[in-house]
Design an enzyme around this catalytic site. Sequence first.
Site, PDB file in Angstrom:
ATOM      1  N   VAL A   1     -16.209  14.802  25.161  1.00  0.00           N
ATOM      2  CA  VAL A   1     -15.081  15.614  26.294  1.00  0.00           C
ATOM      3  C   VAL A   1     -14.689  14.730  27.062  1.00  0.00           C
ATOM      4  CG1 VAL A   1     -14.489  17.173  28.065  1.00  0.00           C
ATOM      5  CG2 VAL A   1     -16.108  17.809  25.815  1.00  0.00           C
TER       6      VAL A   1
ATOM      7  N   HIS B   1     -19.233  14.406  32.376  1.00  0.00           N
ATOM      8  CA  HIS B   1     -21.040  16.173  32.882  1.00  0.00           C
ATOM      9  C   HIS B   1     -21.670  15.049  32.002  1.00  0.00           C
ATOM     10  CE1 HIS B   1     -18.966  15.614  27.945  1.00  0.00           C
ATOM     11  NE2 HIS B   1     -19.612  15.831  27.712  1.00  0.00           N
TER      12      HIS B   1
ATOM     13  N   ASP C   1     -23.687  25.432  28.355  1.00  0.00           N
ATOM     14  CA  ASP C   1     -22.732  24.658  27.294  1.00  0.00           C
ATOM     15  C   ASP C   1     -22.155  26.165  26.113  1.00  0.00           C
ATOM     16  OD1 ASP C   1     -23.007  21.316  25.637  1.00  0.00           O
ATOM     17  OD2 ASP C   1     -22.851  23.546  24.586  1.00  0.00           O
ATOM     18  N   ILE C   2     -21.201  25.623  25.265  1.00  0.00           N
ATOM     19  CA  ILE C   2     -20.787  26.633  24.019  1.00  0.00           C
ATOM     20  C   ILE C   2     -22.007  26.750  23.133  1.00  0.00           C
ATOM     21  CG2 ILE C   2     -19.306  25.537  23.351  1.00  0.00           C
ATOM     22  CD1 ILE C   2     -17.434  27.961  23.333  1.00  0.00           C
TER      23      ILE C   2
END
Length: 125
Positions: free
Chosen positions: A106, A110, A39-40
């Site tokens: 998003v 996920h 994850d960013i």
Amino acid sequence: MPIDATLPYDDQNIFAKILRGEIPCKKVFEDDWALAFHDINPQAPTHVLVIPKGAYVSWDDFSGKASDAEIAGFVRAVGQVSRALGLVEPGYRLLANIGMDSHQEVPHLHVHVFGGKPLGPMLMR
Ligand code: AMP
């Protein structure tokens, strides 16, 4: 902004672009069914996202429309990623946000894999 998980799949979403290789990611796993990457904006020492390769908005969309092979492949991928990250013995947390009330941002399914420290009880504010 949270998304409406009942809308049709938008192939311009950021994870679709990652799957097509248009945007880079820090990949930790890939097979025929799933891709996993860091994850960013990590919320734990280990915070990895596992996404199915198919075009599904949410767990609801996926569980309703995906083939048995896609579902088995994705579920096994989540397990493989968690094992490969060394999270089974210390423990870990899985999370999938679906739609507005969960603040899904998003619109491609996920599963978040959190670990690397004691995560404490799950708290709802
Ligand atoms: P959710 O709120 O469940 O939809 O979570 C979306 C997650 O995607 C957040 O934890 C973001 O930090 C993460 N994210 C967004 N863009 C990227 C990206 N380009 N690479 C990795 N993670 C991302």
